[in-house]
Design an enzyme around this catalytic site. Structure first.
Site, short mmCIF file in Angstrom:
data_model
loop_
_atom_site.label_atom_id
_atom_site.label_comp_id
_atom_site.label_asym_id
_atom_site.label_seq_id
_atom_site.Cartn_x
_atom_site.Cartn_y
_atom_site.Cartn_z
N LYS A 263 0.87 -1.29 0.05
CA LYS A 263 -0.02 0.03 0.06
C LYS A 263 0.88 1.35 -0.01
O LYS A 263 0.67 2.20 -0.75
CB LYS A 263 -0.91 0.06 1.05
N ASP B 97 -6.58 0.94 1.15
CA ASP B 97 -6.40 1.02 2.47
C ASP B 97 -7.82 0.87 2.85
O ASP B 97 -8.60 0.24 2.25
CB ASP B 97 -6.14 2.70 2.47
#
Length: 306
Positions: A174, A192
């Site tokens: 991420k 997320d």
């Protein structure tokens, strides 16, 4: 006389036998009562037709186009001036808001502007700066550790390859995609908590593992859309499609959403649920891009203000 008596005796015996036979004969069975006709079961509603792959792709891309019109100025909501600052800020954003990170990093970057500076920093001094971000001891180890790795292995420069970024302390896929997409212009999907929630709510995927979500959603869009798609989805999750009380009545993509009705559908009540600039509040960045300010967005206040 005896003959007549014999005849009458025979008649009496015959009458008695007839009465006995009638008494012992089984009673005639009464006809069984007719059962009322069984009620027919109510007709079942037909199950909703499964969405084809083609229909899913079309719906997903239309949602992204609609969100692009709503948030034409969508951007990463972390303040940064270079790839090193973005990398550190993204690591610090775990388990806290971008706003809190943006309020904290000015002091950090003022004192430690380069990877070499942060690599040589006193951990206790860094911890004191990062205390407002939460988990400040673990985050201090991560940012000092990645700064040392950048200094020793990459000449003080942030690498532009996924396989190099994920080797740095505290950096996962991420974080790597945030840096690649926004500092190097290389497409990536940022999975997320907001992104995960919305793509499942929209039934783009049923996966729960971030890597599998990334793979499935990536297959719905051309690679060139990935970075902006991430911004659109995350912005929508922060401003309108909240986890507990989504503002369904104020949602621009309500007709395309299979979860419409999970939140407040009354338009006036839904407006009161809007956050950030959609609700008249400042955004996450202290120094947002010009396009955001031109669109009416407001910068966030510094740490300790108000």
């Amino acid at each position: 006389m005896p003959a007549k008596k014999a005849v009458s005796t025979k008649k009496a015996v015959a009458a008695e036998m007839a009465a006995s036979a009638k008494k012992s004969a089984p009673a005639a069975k009464s006809a069984p009562a007719k059962k009322p006709p069984a009620k027919s079961a109510p007709a079942k509603k037909p199950a909703p037709k499964a969405e084809t792959r083609t229909a899913l792709v079309r719906r997903a891309r239309r949602i992204n186009r609609e969100l692009a019109e709503v948030y034409p100025y969508a951007h990463p909501e972390l303040d940064f001036e270079n790839s090193f600052q973005l990398l550190v800020a993204t690591v610090l954003s775990a388990q806290t808001t971008d706003l809190r990170v943006n309020q904290t990093t000015p002091a950090l970057f003022a004192k430690y502007p380069t990877p070499e500076d942060l690599a040589a920093a006193n951990p206790e001094e860094v911890e004191e700066i990062l205390r407002p971000c939460g988990f400040f001891r673990a985050k201090t180890r991560s940012v000092i550790g990645l700064s040392k790795a950048l200094s020793e292995e990459f000449g003080g420069e942030v690498p532009g390859r996924l396989e190099d970024l994920v080797k740095l302390p505290g950096v996962g896929r991420k974080t790597a995609f945030v840096v690649l997409g926004n500092a190097f212009g290389r497409p990536g999907i940022t999975v997320d908590t907001h992104f995960q929630r919305l793509v499942r709510r929209w039934r783009w995927t049923e996966q729960t593992d971030p890597d599998k979500i990334e793979a499935e959603i990536g297959g719905l869009f051309p690679k060139s859309d990935w970075t902006d798609l991430s911004h659109h989805v995350i912005w929508h999750g922060r401003r309108i499609c909240h986890a507990r009380k989504p503002a369904c009545g104020a949602c621009p993509i309500a007709p395309l959403c299979p979860a419409y009705g999970e939140g407040e559908t009354d338009p006036e009540k839904a407006k009161k649920l809007l956050k950030y600039e959609k609700g008249g509040f400042p955004g996450q960045r202290l120094n947002p891009p010009r396009a955001y300010l031109d669109a009416g967005g407001r910068p966030a206040p510094p740490l300790g203000a108000g």
